[in-house]
Design a protein around this motif. Structure first.
Motif, PDB file in Angstrom:
ATOM      1  N   GLN A  75       0.570   5.336   1.195  1.00 10.04           N
ATOM      2  CA  GLN A  75      -0.215   6.341   1.905  1.00 10.04           C
ATOM      3  C   GLN A  75       0.461   7.695   1.754  1.00 10.04           C
ATOM      4  O   GLN A  75       1.573   7.889   2.236  1.00 10.04           O
ATOM      5  CB  GLN A  75      -0.354   5.979   3.396  1.00 10.04           C
ATOM      6  N   HIS A  84      -5.176   8.217   3.119  1.00  3.98           N
ATOM      7  CA  HIS A  84      -5.377   6.885   3.640  1.00  3.98           C
ATOM      8  C   HIS A  84      -4.625   5.893   2.762  1.00  3.98           C
ATOM      9  O   HIS A  84      -4.242   6.219   1.637  1.00  3.98           O
ATOM     10  CB  HIS A  84      -6.873   6.546   3.673  1.00  3.98           C
ATOM     11  N   PRO A  85      -4.377   4.695   3.272  1.00  2.49           N
ATOM     12  CA  PRO A  85      -3.644   3.709   2.472  1.00  2.49           C
ATOM     13  C   PRO A  85      -4.387   3.361   1.198  1.00  2.49           C
ATOM     14  O   PRO A  85      -5.608   3.143   1.217  1.00  2.49           O
ATOM     15  CB  PRO A  85      -3.542   2.502   3.410  1.00  2.49           C
ATOM     16  N   TYR A 112       0.835  -1.187   0.000  1.00  2.19           N
ATOM     17  CA  TYR A 112       0.000   0.000   0.000  1.00  2.19           C
ATOM     18  C   TYR A 112       0.877   1.246   0.000  1.00  2.19           C
ATOM     19  O   TYR A 112       2.002   1.242   0.502  1.00  2.19           O
ATOM     20  CB  TYR A 112      -0.885   0.038   1.256  1.00  2.19           C
ATOM     21  N   PHE A 126       3.587   0.703   2.806  1.00  2.00           N
ATOM     22  CA  PHE A 126       3.367  -0.368   3.777  1.00  2.00           C
ATOM     23  C   PHE A 126       3.260  -1.703   3.055  1.00  2.00           C
ATOM     24  O   PHE A 126       2.618  -1.803   2.009  1.00  2.00           O
ATOM     25  CB  PHE A 126       2.051  -0.165   4.534  1.00  2.00           C
ATOM     26  N   PHE A 160      -4.302   0.667  -2.009  1.00  2.00           N
ATOM     27  CA  PHE A 160      -3.783  -0.619  -2.454  1.00  2.00           C
ATOM     28  C   PHE A 160      -2.954  -0.459  -3.724  1.00  2.00           C
ATOM     29  O   PHE A 160      -3.353   0.223  -4.670  1.00  2.00           O
ATOM     30  CB  PHE A 160      -4.969  -1.555  -2.712  1.00  2.00           C
TER      31      PHE A 160
END
Lengths: 112, 116
Positions: free
Chosen positions: A37, A42-43, A35, A88, A45
């Motif tokens: 961000q 927000h994260p 991910y 992430f 995909f």
């Protein structure tokens, strides 16, 4: 319990350079996701890897899943200022279907 | 893809009160999750919201503190009860399993909670 470690925590990159962030799990994963961000966001995909040794590319991003399905990497070539953000990895094991353990993230800062 | 909305986007609350956060998905999804994220930190899974049954909580999180509802396949709520300043965080809901599969996890925009 399952632990997902991610390094480096911070990555300062000159625009145009390449860099790699690594993700390591203490247990074998059934799949791993990445991910991005952006600051204040927000994260989002990016990709999922499922097969041992799998390699996937998205333009300048190359994702790899290790043969043992315990590690993964994200390599970005020719970094641009739009690559700024925190990346992430998130791993899922077979005994925790649907639940992803997130790594600490790699915060990327790009210098023009 | 799925679009997720959360309400409220932010709130400032007094110690000892409760806040309910709503999460709406524009498609039916198999799984919905609630995460907490401190600024600059990673995401910590609070619980899996199960449709029609009690949520499944992760270690360190309990139903009395974080009651969760999921009445259908597109909606869930998370309540942060009896709040303290330590509950100040960003709360994110996510959804996975469009059409029953599990390939992509979509995140809502988050609710930024500040407890005074």
């Amino acid at each position: 319990g399952q632990q997902v470690m991610q390094i480096p925590q911070y990555q300062h990159v000159q625009e145009g350079e390449d860099f790699t962030t690594y993700c390591n799990s203490s247990t074998t994963l059934s799949n791993i996701q990445w991910y991005k961000q952006r600051p204040g966001g927000h994260p989002v995909f990016l990709i999922q890897l499922v097969k041992s040794g799998e390699v996937k590319k998205q333009k300048r991003l190359t994702f790899q899943f290790g043969e043992a399905k315990k590690n993964s990497s994200l390599h970005i070539t020719a970094t641009q200022t739009t690559d700024v953000g925190t990346y992430f990895c998130a791993g899922m094991t077979t005994d925790s279907w649907g639940k992803f353990q997130f790594g600490a993230g790699t915060q990327v800062v790009v210098t023009p | 893809s799925a679009v997720i909305s959360q309400k409220p986007s932010r709130d400032i609350c007094q110690r000892g009160t409760s806040l309910t956060i709503q999460c709406q998905v524009d498609s039916q999804v198999t799984m919905m999750f609630w995460y907490r994220q401190q600024p600059g930190q990673s995401l910590t899974l609070i619980a899996t919201a199960n449709q029609g049954s009690e949520a499944t909580y992760e270690s360190g999180f309990v139903i009395d503190k974080f009651p969760i509802s999921r009445p259908n396949l597109t909606f869930s709520t998370l309540t942060v009860s009896n709040m303290s300043p330590e509950d100040s965080s960003i709360y994110l809901c996510s959804a996975a399993g469009l059409a029953g599969g599990l390939d992509t996890q979509y995140f809502g925009p988050g609710t930024r909670l500040t407890v005074l």
